[in-house]
Design a protein around this motif. Structure first.
Motif, PDB file in Angstrom:
ATOM      1  N   CYS A  60     -52.363  57.392 -21.741  1.00  0.00           N
ATOM      2  CA  CYS A  60     -51.093  56.686 -21.563  1.00  0.00           C
ATOM      3  C   CYS A  60     -49.943  57.659 -21.767  1.00  0.00           C
ATOM      4  O   CYS A  60     -49.830  58.258 -22.831  1.00  0.00           O
ATOM      5  N   PHE A  61     -49.108  57.793 -20.764  1.00  0.00           N
ATOM      6  CA  PHE A  61     -47.907  58.613 -20.896  1.00  0.00           C
ATOM      7  C   PHE A  61     -46.720  57.688 -21.083  1.00  0.00           C
ATOM      8  O   PHE A  61     -46.502  56.758 -20.303  1.00  0.00           O
ATOM      9  N   LEU A  62     -45.944  57.957 -22.144  1.00  0.00           N
ATOM     10  CA  LEU A  62     -44.709  57.222 -22.386  1.00  0.00           C
ATOM     11  C   LEU A  62     -43.575  58.228 -22.349  1.00  0.00           C
ATOM     12  O   LEU A  62     -43.478  59.094 -23.214  1.00  0.00           O
ATOM     13  N   GLY A  63     -42.739  58.110 -21.325  1.00  0.00           N
ATOM     14  CA  GLY A  63     -41.657  59.058 -21.123  1.00  0.00           C
ATOM     15  C   GLY A  63     -40.350  58.599 -21.721  1.00  0.00           C
ATOM     16  O   GLY A  63     -40.196  57.448 -22.131  1.00  0.00           O
ATOM     17  N   ALA A  64     -39.413  59.512 -21.731  1.00  0.00           N
ATOM     18  CA  ALA A  64     -38.108  59.282 -22.338  1.00  0.00           C
ATOM     19  C   ALA A  64     -37.375  58.103 -21.703  1.00  0.00           C
ATOM     20  O   ALA A  64     -36.866  57.258 -22.385  1.00  0.00           O
ATOM     21  N   LYS A  65     -37.297  58.017 -20.437  1.00  0.00           N
ATOM     22  CA  LYS A  65     -36.512  56.975 -19.773  1.00  0.00           C
ATOM     23  C   LYS A  65     -37.362  55.752 -19.454  1.00  0.00           C
ATOM     24  O   LYS A  65     -37.323  55.209 -18.354  1.00  0.00           O
ATOM     25  N   ALA A  66     -38.162  55.338 -20.432  1.00  0.00           N
ATOM     26  CA  ALA A  66     -39.032  54.165 -20.326  1.00  0.00           C
ATOM     27  C   ALA A  66     -40.080  54.309 -19.227  1.00  0.00           C
ATOM     28  O   ALA A  66     -40.620  53.318 -18.752  1.00  0.00           O
ATOM     29  N   ARG A  67     -40.362  55.532 -18.819  1.00  0.00           N
ATOM     30  CA  ARG A  67     -41.405  55.747 -17.828  1.00  0.00           C
ATOM     31  C   ARG A  67     -42.759  55.591 -18.512  1.00  0.00           C
ATOM     32  O   ARG A  67     -43.006  56.182 -19.550  1.00  0.00           O
ATOM     33  N   LYS A  68     -43.630  54.784 -17.909  1.00  0.00           N
ATOM     34  CA  LYS A  68     -44.952  54.540 -18.464  1.00  0.00           C
ATOM     35  C   LYS A  68     -45.996  54.747 -17.375  1.00  0.00           C
ATOM     36  O   LYS A  68     -45.768  54.414 -16.220  1.00  0.00           O
ATOM     37  N   MET A  69     -47.119  55.301 -17.775  1.00  0.00           N
ATOM     38  CA  MET A  69     -48.226  55.460 -16.847  1.00  0.00           C
ATOM     39  C   MET A  69     -49.522  55.384 -17.645  1.00  0.00           C
ATOM     40  O   MET A  69     -49.619  55.975 -18.722  1.00  0.00           O
ATOM     41  N   THR A  70     -50.490  54.649 -17.140  1.00  0.00           N
ATOM     42  CA  THR A  70     -51.803  54.607 -17.770  1.00  0.00           C
ATOM     43  C   THR A  70     -52.851  55.043 -16.761  1.00  0.00           C
ATOM     44  O   THR A  70     -52.746  54.739 -15.565  1.00  0.00           O
ATOM     45  N   ILE A  71     -53.847  55.768 -17.251  1.00  0.00           N
ATOM     46  CA  ILE A  71     -54.963  56.202 -16.422  1.00  0.00           C
ATOM     47  C   ILE A  71     -56.250  55.803 -17.143  1.00  0.00           C
ATOM     48  O   ILE A  71     -56.579  56.382 -18.181  1.00  0.00           O
ATOM     49  N   PRO A  72     -56.991  54.819 -16.624  1.00  0.00           N
ATOM     50  CA  PRO A  72     -58.270  54.462 -17.235  1.00  0.00           C
ATOM     51  C   PRO A  72     -59.269  55.615 -17.078  1.00  0.00           C
ATOM     52  O   PRO A  72     -59.262  56.315 -16.067  1.00  0.00           O
ATOM     53  N   TYR A  73     -60.119  55.807 -18.083  1.00  0.00           N
ATOM     54  CA  TYR A  73     -61.094  56.896 -18.016  1.00  0.00           C
ATOM     55  C   TYR A  73     -61.997  56.778 -16.786  1.00  0.00           C
ATOM     56  O   TYR A  73     -62.401  57.780 -16.226  1.00  0.00           O
ATOM     57  N   GLY A  74     -62.282  55.568 -16.358  1.00  0.00           N
ATOM     58  CA  GLY A  74     -63.124  55.371 -15.185  1.00  0.00           C
ATOM     59  C   GLY A  74     -62.520  55.906 -13.898  1.00  0.00           C
ATOM     60  O   GLY A  74     -63.224  56.125 -12.920  1.00  0.00           O
ATOM     61  N   ASP A  75     -61.201  56.132 -13.878  1.00  0.00           N
ATOM     62  CA  ASP A  75     -60.522  56.672 -12.693  1.00  0.00           C
ATOM     63  C   ASP A  75     -60.454  58.196 -12.702  1.00  0.00           C
ATOM     64  O   ASP A  75     -60.021  58.807 -11.730  1.00  0.00           O
ATOM     65  N   ILE A  76     -60.858  58.823 -13.811  1.00  0.00           N
ATOM     66  CA  ILE A  76     -60.753  60.273 -13.951  1.00  0.00           C
ATOM     67  C   ILE A  76     -62.050  60.945 -13.506  1.00  0.00           C
ATOM     68  O   ILE A  76     -63.134  60.539 -13.904  1.00  0.00           O
ATOM     69  N   THR A  77     -61.918  61.963 -12.676  1.00  0.00           N
ATOM     70  CA  THR A  77     -63.093  62.719 -12.222  1.00  0.00           C
ATOM     71  C   THR A  77     -63.188  64.080 -12.899  1.00  0.00           C
ATOM     72  O   THR A  77     -64.289  64.557 -13.170  1.00  0.00           O
ATOM     73  N   THR A  78     -62.069  64.715 -13.147  1.00  0.00           N
ATOM     74  CA  THR A  78     -62.049  66.032 -13.792  1.00  0.00           C
ATOM     75  C   THR A  78     -60.857  66.124 -14.729  1.00  0.00           C
ATOM     76  O   THR A  78     -59.855  65.426 -14.556  1.00  0.00           O
ATOM     77  N   VAL A  79     -60.993  67.001 -15.694  1.00  0.00           N
ATOM     78  CA  VAL A  79     -59.876  67.284 -16.587  1.00  0.00           C
ATOM     79  C   VAL A  79     -60.007  68.728 -17.044  1.00  0.00           C
ATOM     80  O   VAL A  79     -61.106  69.204 -17.300  1.00  0.00           O
ATOM     81  N   GLY A  80     -58.898  69.443 -17.053  1.00  0.00           N
ATOM     82  CA  GLY A  80     -58.952  70.835 -17.469  1.00  0.00           C
ATOM     83  C   GLY A  80     -57.569  71.427 -17.643  1.00  0.00           C
ATOM     84  O   GLY A  80     -56.576  70.878 -17.171  1.00  0.00           O
TER      85      GLY A  80
END
Length: 108
Positions: A30-50
């Motif tokens: 979950c990203f919570l940004g300064a100007k009330a920007r929000k984004m969530t990424i469920p683990y099931g939607d992630i294929t790679t991370v690095g």
């Protein structure tokens, strides 16, 4: 977020040029940004991370400077999310991989 979701870690970063906090929870990033920007990424939607070092920038001008590191998250829809400026990069990556594994998701 689900009511039983727990925060496993939080990391200062930027997303799309906006400063904020990346929260690693039991079910999502979950990203919570300064100007009330929000984004969530469920683990099931992630294929790679690095982590990836950015070329150029301050490192190009000052050879002794540390390279800029970004967290790249590959998504099932062939998209991606890039978080920059994470100071605790190793702890962030380990926390995400462990949380995804708990959800039954193996990240490449």
């Amino acid at each position: 977020l689900p009511s039983d979701s727990e925060r496993l870690g939080k990391f200062k970063c930027a997303y799309s040029g906006q400063a904020g906090i990346l929260h690693v929870t039991t079910y999502h990033l979950c990203f919570l940004g300064a100007k009330a920007r929000k984004m969530t990424i469920p683990y099931g939607d992630i294929t790679t991370v690095g982590m990836q070092a950015k070329k150029g920038g301050l490192k190009a001008l000052l050879p002794f400077a540390a390279p800029a590191i970004s967290l790249n998250v590959g998504l099932k829809n062939n998209g991606s999310a890039t978080f920059t400026g994470i100071v605790e990069k190793d702890a962030c990556l380990k926390t995400i991989v462990a949380a995804a594994k708990e959800r039954g998701v193996t990240l490449g």
